[in-house]
Design a protein around this motif. Structure first.
Motif, PDB file in Angstrom:
ATOM      1  N   GLU A   9       0.672  -1.627   0.092  1.00  8.87           N
ATOM      2  CA  GLU A   9      -0.105  -0.542  -0.065  1.00  8.87           C
ATOM      3  C   GLU A   9       0.650   1.019  -0.339  1.00  8.87           C
ATOM      4  OE1 GLU A   9      -3.285  -0.368  -0.230  1.00  8.87           O
ATOM      5  OE2 GLU A   9      -3.516  -2.157  -0.268  1.00  8.87           O
ATOM      6  N   SER A  10       2.419   1.238   0.018  1.00  4.88           N
ATOM      7  CA  SER A  10       2.684   2.367   0.521  1.00  4.88           C
ATOM      8  C   SER A  10       3.111   2.568  -0.866  1.00  4.88           C
ATOM      9  CB  SER A  10       3.942   2.071   1.421  1.00  4.88           C
ATOM     10  OG  SER A  10       5.727   2.969   1.470  1.00  4.88           O
ATOM     11  N   ARG A  11       3.561   3.964  -1.364  1.00  4.76           N
ATOM     12  CA  ARG A  11       3.298   4.396  -2.689  1.00  4.76           C
ATOM     13  C   ARG A  11       5.042   4.147  -2.473  1.00  4.76           C
ATOM     14  NH1 ARG A  11       1.867  10.112  -3.875  1.00  4.76           N
ATOM     15  NH2 ARG A  11       2.465   9.429  -5.294  1.00  4.76           N
ATOM     16  N   GLU A  12       6.195   4.842  -1.825  1.00  4.03           N
ATOM     17  CA  GLU A  12       7.431   4.413  -2.036  1.00  4.03           C
ATOM     18  C   GLU A  12       7.587   3.299  -1.861  1.00  4.03           C
ATOM     19  OE1 GLU A  12       5.513   5.899   0.116  1.00  4.03           O
ATOM     20  OE2 GLU A  12       6.315   8.326   1.009  1.00  4.03           O
ATOM     21  N   GLU A  13       7.184   2.502  -0.847  1.00  2.00           N
ATOM     22  CA  GLU A  13       7.855   0.823  -1.171  1.00  2.00           C
ATOM     23  C   GLU A  13       6.959   0.648  -2.706  1.00  2.00           C
ATOM     24  OE1 GLU A  13       7.472  -1.252   3.330  1.00  2.00           O
ATOM     25  OE2 GLU A  13       5.655  -0.508   2.148  1.00  2.00           O
ATOM     26  N   ASN A  14       6.035   0.562  -3.040  1.00  2.97           N
ATOM     27  CA  ASN A  14       5.201   0.510  -4.624  1.00  2.97           C
ATOM     28  C   ASN A  14       6.211   0.952  -6.158  1.00  2.97           C
ATOM     29  OD1 ASN A  14       3.111  -1.205  -4.640  1.00  2.97           O
ATOM     30  ND2 ASN A  14       2.087   0.106  -4.199  1.00  2.97           N
ATOM     31  N   TYR A  15       7.035   2.150  -5.756  1.00  2.06           N
ATOM     32  CA  TYR A  15       8.034   2.869  -6.890  1.00  2.06           C
ATOM     33  C   TYR A  15       9.296   1.858  -6.375  1.00  2.06           C
ATOM     34  CZ  TYR A  15       5.640   6.795  -8.956  1.00  2.06           C
ATOM     35  OH  TYR A  15       4.981   7.541  -9.147  1.00  2.06           O
TER      36      TYR A  15
ATOM     37  N   LYS B 118      -6.163  16.722 -13.680  1.00  3.65           N
ATOM     38  CA  LYS B 118      -4.851  17.691 -12.675  1.00  3.65           C
ATOM     39  C   LYS B 118      -4.489  17.343 -11.912  1.00  3.65           C
ATOM     40  CE  LYS B 118      -8.200  21.009 -14.979  1.00  3.65           C
ATOM     41  NZ  LYS B 118      -9.001  22.574 -15.528  1.00  3.65           N
ATOM     42  N   ASN B 119      -3.341  17.923 -11.060  1.00  6.91           N
ATOM     43  CA  ASN B 119      -2.341  17.742 -10.966  1.00  6.91           C
ATOM     44  C   ASN B 119      -2.379  16.720  -9.942  1.00  6.91           C
ATOM     45  OD1 ASN B 119      -0.568  19.223  -8.191  1.00  6.91           O
ATOM     46  ND2 ASN B 119      -2.100  19.185  -6.841  1.00  6.91           N
ATOM     47  N   ARG B 120      -1.367  15.733 -10.554  1.00  6.46           N
ATOM     48  CA  ARG B 120      -2.330  14.317 -10.517  1.00  6.46           C
ATOM     49  C   ARG B 120      -0.361  14.217 -10.697  1.00  6.46           C
ATOM     50  NH1 ARG B 120       0.826  10.242 -10.210  1.00  6.46           N
ATOM     51  NH2 ARG B 120      -0.038   8.124 -10.433  1.00  6.46           N
ATOM     52  N   PHE B 121       0.181  14.532 -10.362  1.00  8.63           N
ATOM     53  CA  PHE B 121       2.092  14.352 -10.117  1.00  8.63           C
ATOM     54  C   PHE B 121       2.392  15.559  -8.995  1.00  8.63           C
ATOM     55  CE2 PHE B 121       1.497  13.458 -14.858  1.00  8.63           C
ATOM     56  CZ  PHE B 121       1.603  11.836 -14.597  1.00  8.63           C
ATOM     57  N   ASP B 122       3.379  14.232  -8.055  1.00  5.29           N
ATOM     58  CA  ASP B 122       3.792  15.407  -7.059  1.00  5.29           C
ATOM     59  C   ASP B 122       5.232  14.937  -6.250  1.00  5.29           C
ATOM     60  OD1 ASP B 122       3.551  12.333  -5.351  1.00  5.29           O
ATOM     61  OD2 ASP B 122       1.946  12.504  -3.943  1.00  5.29           O
ATOM     62  N   ALA B 123       5.548  15.529  -5.089  1.00  6.71           N
ATOM     63  CA  ALA B 123       6.888  15.391  -5.063  1.00  6.71           C
ATOM     64  C   ALA B 123       7.568  14.133  -4.687  1.00  6.71           C
ATOM     65  CB  ALA B 123       7.583  16.215  -3.826  1.00  6.71           C
ATOM     66  N   ILE B 124       7.259  13.008  -4.526  1.00 10.47           N
ATOM     67  CA  ILE B 124       7.075  11.520  -3.721  1.00 10.47           C
ATOM     68  C   ILE B 124       7.089  11.000  -5.388  1.00 10.47           C
ATOM     69  CG2 ILE B 124       6.045   9.215  -3.909  1.00 10.47           C
ATOM     70  CD1 ILE B 124       4.950  10.400  -0.790  1.00 10.47           C
ATOM     71  N   ASP B 125       5.865  10.599  -7.133  1.00 10.63           N
ATOM     72  CA  ASP B 125       6.350  10.896  -7.837  1.00 10.63           C
ATOM     73  C   ASP B 125       7.577  11.482  -8.916  1.00 10.63           C
ATOM     74  OD1 ASP B 125       3.759   9.295  -8.740  1.00 10.63           O
ATOM     75  OD2 ASP B 125       3.304  11.605  -7.795  1.00 10.63           O
ATOM     76  N   GLN B 126       7.679  12.228  -8.153  1.00  5.80           N
ATOM     77  CA  GLN B 126       8.997  12.976  -8.826  1.00  5.80           C
ATOM     78  C   GLN B 126      10.078  12.277  -8.290  1.00  5.80           C
ATOM     79  OE1 GLN B 126       9.481  17.556  -9.113  1.00  5.80           O
ATOM     80  NE2 GLN B 126      11.636  17.141  -9.488  1.00  5.80           N
ATOM     81  N   GLN B 127      10.523  12.230  -7.562  1.00  4.87           N
ATOM     82  CA  GLN B 127      11.915  11.238  -6.384  1.00  4.87           C
ATOM     83  C   GLN B 127      11.997  10.587  -7.236  1.00  4.87           C
ATOM     84  OE1 GLN B 127      10.951  11.213  -2.272  1.00  4.87           O
ATOM     85  NE2 GLN B 127      12.767   9.585  -2.188  1.00  4.87           N
ATOM     86  N   TYR B 128      10.438   8.903  -6.940  1.00  3.48           N
ATOM     87  CA  TYR B 128      11.160   7.574  -7.977  1.00  3.48           C
ATOM     88  C   TYR B 128      11.719   7.771  -9.174  1.00  3.48           C
ATOM     89  CZ  TYR B 128      10.618   6.139  -2.296  1.00  3.48           C
ATOM     90  OH  TYR B 128      11.485   6.343  -1.592  1.00  3.48           O
ATOM     91  N   LEU B 129      10.504   8.345  -9.728  1.00  7.70           N
ATOM     92  CA  LEU B 129      10.359   9.162 -11.102  1.00  7.70           C
ATOM     93  C   LEU B 129      11.649   8.970 -11.896  1.00  7.70           C
ATOM     94  CD1 LEU B 129       7.683   9.842 -12.501  1.00  7.70           C
ATOM     95  CD2 LEU B 129       8.108   7.598 -12.007  1.00  7.70           C
ATOM     96  N   GLU B 130      12.556   9.889 -10.736  1.00  6.79           N
ATOM     97  CA  GLU B 130      14.242  10.795 -11.421  1.00  6.79           C
ATOM     98  C   GLU B 130      14.598   9.350 -10.779  1.00  6.79           C
ATOM     99  OE1 GLU B 130      14.513  13.801  -8.744  1.00  6.79           O
ATOM    100  OE2 GLU B 130      13.661  15.209 -10.024  1.00  6.79           O
ATOM    101  N   LYS B 131      14.848   8.786 -10.191  1.00  4.02           N
ATOM    102  CA  LYS B 131      14.978   7.701  -9.693  1.00  4.02           C
ATOM    103  C   LYS B 131      14.922   6.228 -10.716  1.00  4.02           C
ATOM    104  CE  LYS B 131      15.338   7.896  -4.688  1.00  4.02           C
ATOM    105  NZ  LYS B 131      15.182   7.467  -3.043  1.00  4.02           N
ATOM    106  N   PHE B 132      14.236   6.190 -11.158  1.00  2.31           N
ATOM    107  CA  PHE B 132      13.621   4.985 -12.449  1.00  2.31           C
ATOM    108  C   PHE B 132      14.886   5.154 -13.092  1.00  2.31           C
ATOM    109  CE2 PHE B 132      11.157   3.574 -16.372  1.00  2.31           C
ATOM    110  CZ  PHE B 132      10.588   2.831 -15.668  1.00  2.31           C
TER     111      PHE B 132
END
Length: 159
Positions: A9-15, A137-151
């Motif tokens: 359930e954790s977004r971070e763990e899923n990323y 609208k406003n779908r992407f946040d700092a968590i998305d950015q952080q983990y997509l940059e790692k991706f």
């Protein structure tokens, strides 16, 4: 939304899980197109509320459409134009809450409302961008950015 057997359930763990899956997909493969195709398919299956995930590759002074998941898209984007061209030119991730408010936004899919674009850099050299659109609208946040940059950091070693 794609939910693997071991969905957490954790977004971070899923990323973190999807980044591990990316590493496994890319391991030993050297073909750029194959790797970008698998990366776009992996993200499209993983992310919820997205309608387009794909890559634009730098060729001379413009971005050219690469592997993607979604509706047909613009084929060529000049550097500095739209969200993709701006992210490429500045070499910085751009999150756009409302694409209709972004000056010079290039509308390839009318359903897109928000967007995140991440530059793909090998050292200081621009390879291209990862572009993700959402009908929300406003779908992407700092968590998305952080983990997509790692991706992208993992991906860059294979393109």
């Amino acid at each position: 939304m794609f939910k693997p057997e071991n969905y957490i359930e954790s977004r971070e763990e899923n990323y973190q899980l999807v980044i591990k899956q990316l590493s496994a997909l890319l391991d030993g493969e050297t073909d750029r197109v194959a790797n970008l195709a698998n990366a776009s398919a992996l993200l499209k299956g993983f992310l919820h509320e997205v309608n387009w995930v794909g890559f634009y590759i730098l060729q001379k002074d413009e971005l050219v459409l690469g592997p993607f998941q979604g509706l047909p898209a613009c084929v060529r984007i000049p550097l500095g134009k739209g969200v993709c061209g701006t992210a490429a030119q500045t070499r910085k991730t751009i999150r756009v809450e409302d694409v209709h408010q972004f000056p010079g936004h290039i509308a390839c899919d009318e359903a897109s409302q928000s967007e995140i674009v991440l530059p793909i850099l090998q050292g200081t050299d621009l390879v291209g961008v990862l572009d993700i659109d959402s009908p929300v609208k406003n779908r992407f946040d700092a968590i998305d950015q952080q983990y997509l940059e790692k991706f992208v950091e993992v991906l860059v070693g294979y393109v």
